[in-house]
Design a protein around this motif. Structure first.
Motif, PDB file in Angstrom:
ATOM      1  N   LEU A 197      43.567  13.303 -33.217  1.00  0.00           N
ATOM      2  CA  LEU A 197      42.439  13.127 -32.875  1.00  0.00           C
ATOM      3  C   LEU A 197      42.339  11.513 -32.982  1.00  0.00           C
ATOM      4  O   LEU A 197      42.964  11.087 -33.592  1.00  0.00           O
ATOM      5  CB  LEU A 197      41.231  13.466 -33.691  1.00  0.00           C
ATOM      6  N   ALA A 198      41.339  10.923 -32.134  1.00  0.00           N
ATOM      7  CA  ALA A 198      41.212   9.477 -32.432  1.00  0.00           C
ATOM      8  C   ALA A 198      40.513   9.029 -33.698  1.00  0.00           C
ATOM      9  O   ALA A 198      39.759   9.702 -33.978  1.00  0.00           O
ATOM     10  CB  ALA A 198      40.516   8.945 -31.033  1.00  0.00           C
ATOM     11  N   ALA A 199      41.117   8.033 -34.056  1.00  0.00           N
ATOM     12  CA  ALA A 199      40.593   7.639 -35.684  1.00  0.00           C
ATOM     13  C   ALA A 199      41.231   6.041 -35.706  1.00  0.00           C
ATOM     14  O   ALA A 199      42.182   5.659 -35.144  1.00  0.00           O
ATOM     15  CB  ALA A 199      40.892   8.527 -36.662  1.00  0.00           C
ATOM     16  N   GLY A 200      40.737   5.395 -36.821  1.00  0.00           N
ATOM     17  CA  GLY A 200      41.510   4.152 -37.394  1.00  0.00           C
ATOM     18  C   GLY A 200      41.737   3.318 -36.199  1.00  0.00           C
ATOM     19  O   GLY A 200      40.872   3.031 -35.542  1.00  0.00           O
ATOM     20  N   SER A 201      43.053   2.889 -36.273  1.00  0.00           N
ATOM     21  CA  SER A 201      43.281   1.566 -35.431  1.00  0.00           C
ATOM     22  C   SER A 201      43.528   1.862 -33.987  1.00  0.00           C
ATOM     23  O   SER A 201      43.174   1.253 -32.915  1.00  0.00           O
ATOM     24  CB  SER A 201      44.697   1.164 -35.963  1.00  0.00           C
ATOM     25  N   PHE A 202      43.687   3.544 -33.682  1.00  0.00           N
ATOM     26  CA  PHE A 202      43.639   3.783 -32.291  1.00  0.00           C
ATOM     27  C   PHE A 202      42.207   3.649 -31.617  1.00  0.00           C
ATOM     28  O   PHE A 202      41.957   3.287 -30.734  1.00  0.00           O
ATOM     29  CB  PHE A 202      44.145   5.358 -32.348  1.00  0.00           C
ATOM     30  N   SER A 203      41.393   4.127 -32.449  1.00  0.00           N
ATOM     31  CA  SER A 203      39.794   4.029 -31.988  1.00  0.00           C
ATOM     32  C   SER A 203      39.518   2.564 -31.704  1.00  0.00           C
ATOM     33  O   SER A 203      38.781   2.087 -30.855  1.00  0.00           O
ATOM     34  CB  SER A 203      38.792   4.645 -32.980  1.00  0.00           C
ATOM     35  N   LYS A 204      39.965   1.827 -32.554  1.00  0.00           N
ATOM     36  CA  LYS A 204      39.488   0.264 -32.628  1.00  0.00           C
ATOM     37  C   LYS A 204      40.067  -0.406 -31.360  1.00  0.00           C
ATOM     38  O   LYS A 204      39.414  -0.918 -30.481  1.00  0.00           O
ATOM     39  CB  LYS A 204      39.809  -0.586 -34.001  1.00  0.00           C
ATOM     40  N   ARG A 205      41.629  -0.045 -31.210  1.00  0.00           N
ATOM     41  CA  ARG A 205      42.096  -0.713 -30.175  1.00  0.00           C
ATOM     42  C   ARG A 205      42.015  -0.470 -28.785  1.00  0.00           C
ATOM     43  O   ARG A 205      41.666  -0.972 -28.099  1.00  0.00           O
ATOM     44  CB  ARG A 205      43.758  -0.543 -30.424  1.00  0.00           C
ATOM     45  N   TYR A 206      41.319   0.866 -28.586  1.00  0.00           N
ATOM     46  CA  TYR A 206      41.238   1.529 -27.237  1.00  0.00           C
ATOM     47  C   TYR A 206      39.745   1.743 -27.109  1.00  0.00           C
ATOM     48  O   TYR A 206      39.241   2.245 -25.844  1.00  0.00           O
ATOM     49  CB  TYR A 206      42.059   2.744 -27.050  1.00  0.00           C
ATOM     50  N   GLY A 207      39.122   1.487 -28.069  1.00  0.00           N
ATOM     51  CA  GLY A 207      37.539   1.589 -27.707  1.00  0.00           C
ATOM     52  C   GLY A 207      36.972   3.109 -27.557  1.00  0.00           C
ATOM     53  O   GLY A 207      36.047   3.380 -26.790  1.00  0.00           O
TER      54      GLY A 207
END
Ligand code: TMP
Length: 237
Positions: A95-105
């Motif tokens: 699932l999206a979380a952490g740096s992935f969520s931040k980087r890709y919005g």
């Protein structure tokens, strides 16, 4: 004679084993976040992470994943095969979380159409920058064949751990793996614990991992204890 200290990491120390084929990993109570910017001693974390890692590594070994785990020597010290660590961290995301969520919005918890695999260079000085496969092979950090082995193992580990944590009513959101070479074979190394995974309670979404420390959510060790309790209840062995 005391075993020689080979390396002190942020949350573990590595000692020489009694022979040339083994080493001893000591799980400490130290917690760090933000590449060492935030630090604390959480009394009891070492014992919890050592036991969680040993349960998970026994389970993975039983299910055909080669790991560096040999046995626990006591509550915080694990005897492991000595490996040459491959200098990349492999991150697996469900699932999206952490740096992935931040980087890709994308909001945390967004479902992903496929499992995401990421590689990061293991380098505190450089802040563990993300690397693609051609960058890794170009710098000789791992060969394409070794990358294929690590990717295959990471996906098998994800399937095994996701199924086990599902039985614990925990969603395995994402996690980080490290691999090493022992006798020319690639084996899973380092730890798998709430320090290196995101665990969300299935019913409530409560975070049961190091995000409680990173984000000042409180009761960090209560969450780690809960993960261990549920794992023991699920009896993976
Ligand atoms: P991230 O969202 O911060 O990139 O982290 C993804 C997962 O990998 C998360 O479960 C925490 C874990 N992780 C580590 O254990 N060590 C690390 O150095 C990093 C960057 C992530």
């Amino acid at each position: 004679m005391a075993n020689e200290l080979l390396y002190t990491g942020k949350s573990k120390s590595v000692y020489a084993g009694d022979d040339n084929h083994t080493c001893i990993l000591e799980f400490r109570d130290s917690a760090t976040a933000g590449n060492g910017a935030k630090k604390a001693e959480l009394e009891g974390k070492g014992v919890l992470n050592a036991e969680i890692t040993s349960i998970l590594y026994r389970y993975l070994e039983k299910n055909g994943i080669e790991t560096h785990f040999v046995k626990m020597l006591d509550e915080t010290r694990m005897l492991a095969k000595k490996v040459d660590i491959i200098n990349v961290e492999v991150i697996v995301r469900n699932l999206a979380a952490g740096s992935f969520s931040k980087r890709y919005g994308v909001p945390e918890g967004t479902p992903l159409k496929n499992t995401v695999l990421e590689f990061c260079l293991k380098s505190d000085e450089l802040g563990d920058p993300m690397m693609n496969e051609s960058q890794i092979t170009a710098l000789g950090i791992a060969s394409q064949k070794e990358l294929e082995t690590m990717k295959d193992m990471a996906l098998r580990i994800n399937a095994l751990l996701s199924a086990l944590f599902d039985r614990c009513d925990i969603i395995l959101v994402d996690f980080k793996l490290e691999f090493g070479k022992h006798d020319d074979r690639i084996v899973l190394a380092d730890e798998i614990s709430p320090d290196s995974c995101r665990f969300w309670d299935k019913a409530t979404g409560k975070k049961l991992d190091k995000d409680r420390f990173r984000r000042d959510l409180g009761d960090v060790l209560g969450a780690y204890r809960e993960v261990l309790r549920r794992l023991k209840h699920a009896q993976p062995l």
